[in-house]
Design an enzyme around this catalytic site. Structure first.
Site, PDB file in Angstrom:
ATOM      1  N   ASP A 186      40.306  39.955  60.443  1.00  0.00           N
ATOM      2  CA  ASP A 186      41.216  40.037  59.309  1.00  0.00           C
ATOM      3  C   ASP A 186      41.411  38.684  58.637  1.00  0.00           C
ATOM      4  O   ASP A 186      41.603  38.612  57.422  1.00  0.00           O
ATOM      5  CB  ASP A 186      42.570  40.590  59.763  1.00  0.00           C
ATOM      6  CG  ASP A 186      42.528  42.101  59.995  1.00  0.00           C
ATOM      7  OD1 ASP A 186      41.514  42.728  59.650  1.00  0.00           O
ATOM      8  OD2 ASP A 186      43.517  42.649  60.515  1.00  0.00           O
ATOM      9  N   ARG A 199      70.832  30.484  58.239  1.00  0.00           N
ATOM     10  CA  ARG A 199      70.452  29.498  59.250  1.00  0.00           C
ATOM     11  C   ARG A 199      69.599  30.227  60.275  1.00  0.00           C
ATOM     12  O   ARG A 199      70.033  31.200  60.880  1.00  0.00           O
ATOM     13  CB  ARG A 199      71.671  28.858  59.904  1.00  0.00           C
ATOM     14  CG  ARG A 199      72.515  28.039  58.933  1.00  0.00           C
ATOM     15  CD  ARG A 199      73.599  27.253  59.668  1.00  0.00           C
ATOM     16  NE  ARG A 199      73.016  26.206  60.503  1.00  0.00           N
ATOM     17  CZ  ARG A 199      73.339  26.006  61.772  1.00  0.00           C
ATOM     18  NH1 ARG A 199      74.217  26.794  62.379  1.00  0.00           N
ATOM     19  NH2 ARG A 199      72.783  25.018  62.453  1.00  0.00           N
ATOM     20  N   ALA A 233      51.681  42.163  60.485  1.00  0.00           N
ATOM     21  CA  ALA A 233      51.323  40.852  61.033  1.00  0.00           C
ATOM     22  C   ALA A 233      52.570  40.163  61.609  1.00  0.00           C
ATOM     23  O   ALA A 233      53.304  40.748  62.394  1.00  0.00           O
ATOM     24  CB  ALA A 233      50.639  40.020  59.947  1.00  0.00           C
ATOM     25  N   ALA A 246      55.469  39.477  60.441  1.00  0.00           N
ATOM     26  CA  ALA A 246      56.744  40.137  60.173  1.00  0.00           C
ATOM     27  C   ALA A 246      57.050  41.211  61.215  1.00  0.00           C
ATOM     28  O   ALA A 246      58.205  41.401  61.609  1.00  0.00           O
ATOM     29  CB  ALA A 246      56.732  40.752  58.774  1.00  0.00           C
TER      30      ALA A 246
END
Length: 298
Positions: free
Chosen positions: A80, A182, A196, A198
């Site tokens: 990929d 934060r 991927a 995420a």
């Protein structure tokens, strides 16, 4: 059977140590694929870096731009990562791409190496499914000036430094402030990139037909900061408010160092990548195979 594609570019990645280490086991793969394409009436050329491998040096070597202007099809042999790199570069030319998987997962290089002949015969004759994937256009702004510009097919990631603490990021979508987060970082992923980085950070899977992005915080300080789906018609701005040694990654293949006050601006690109798949292909088949959803109970 004669191919409907007159000129086909053969694209691989031999620079990586892993690909060179595999050469003993699969030394003639690229040469075999080239000969197969020629037997179906295709003129074969290779991308310049692919030409570094001696087994296919007999073919004309073209730059990516020359491939985009003169070729009818790109046949990508690799994983990929190889497809991501060439897909970004060829998107503006509209050249369709077919992927033969020589890597590990193969979400977008979906033809098994051992099956390529049987699979490609009908595809070369025009019997295939076409799939368009959106690209992300990202810029890094510093005091109003663009200091970095890149395309991404998977994701744009803002990360903290390897030895530093959290970063503080001000996120704006369109003209609306979303949050000051934060966290260790933030991922903006396309539907293609939802499988991927995420996904490993807790984001949802997105069907590639959805016109949106997913924004996923990485280890957020506030646990109520959760992934959110966003329309890809809106521009996303991520300003680095605090944090040392932060950086922005684009498909994990290009990198920009960030300074305090820098803003990463992400918008939908004007270009999309064209993939061709075997007839009958669908996204859910890919998920079942790659994520092993078909390995369940009785």
């Amino acid at each position: 059977m004669t191919s409907r594609f007159r000129r086909v570019a053969l694209i691989g990645k031999y620079q990586a140590s892993g690909a060179r280490a595999q050469a003993g086991a699969q030394d003639g793969v690229m040469e075999d694929i080239g000969a197969f394409l020629e037997s179906h009436g295709c003129e074969v050329v290779v991308e310049q870096s692919t030409d570094e491998h001696p087994e296919i040096s007999r073919y004309a070597a073209l730059s990516v731009g020359e491939i985009g202007r003169t070729c009818d099809l790109g046949l990508v042999v690799g994983g990929d990562g190889t497809m991501l790199g060439i897909g970004r570069q060829l998107a503006c030319y509209g050249v369709p791409l077919v992927g033969i998987n020589r890597g590990r997962l193969g979400f977008i290089t979906d033809i098994r190496l051992e099956d390529y002949k049987a699979t490609l015969v009908p595809m070369l004759a025009g019997d295939y499914e076409e799939d368009h994937r959106s690209l992300m256009h990202a810029r890094v702004l510093r005091e109003g000036n663009v200091v970095f510009d890149a395309l991404a097919m998977n994701d744009v990631v803002v990360n903290r430094g390897a030895t530093s603490g959290m970063v503080e990021l001000r996120v704006t979508v369109g003209r609306h402030i979303v949050a000051v987060q934060r966290a260790d970082g933030l991922i903006i992923a396309s539907p293609t990139g939802s499988t991927a980085y995420a996904l490993s950070a807790g984001g949802p899977l997105m069907h590639p037909a959805i016109p949106g992005w997913v924004m996923v915080p990485i280890a957020p300080h506030t646990l109520s900061n959760r992934p959110i789906l966003l329309p890809d018609a809106d521009e996303i701005s991520i300003e680095l408010v605090s944090g040392r040694d932060a950086s922005a990654n684009f498909d994990m293949q290009s990198l920009a160092t960030l300074m305090l006050g820098d803003t990463v601006v992400v918008r939908r690109s004007d270009h999309r990548v064209r993939f061709l798949h075997p007839k009958g292909w669908n996204y859910f088949d890919t998920l079942r195979k790659k994520l092993h959803w078909n390995e369940g109970g009785s």
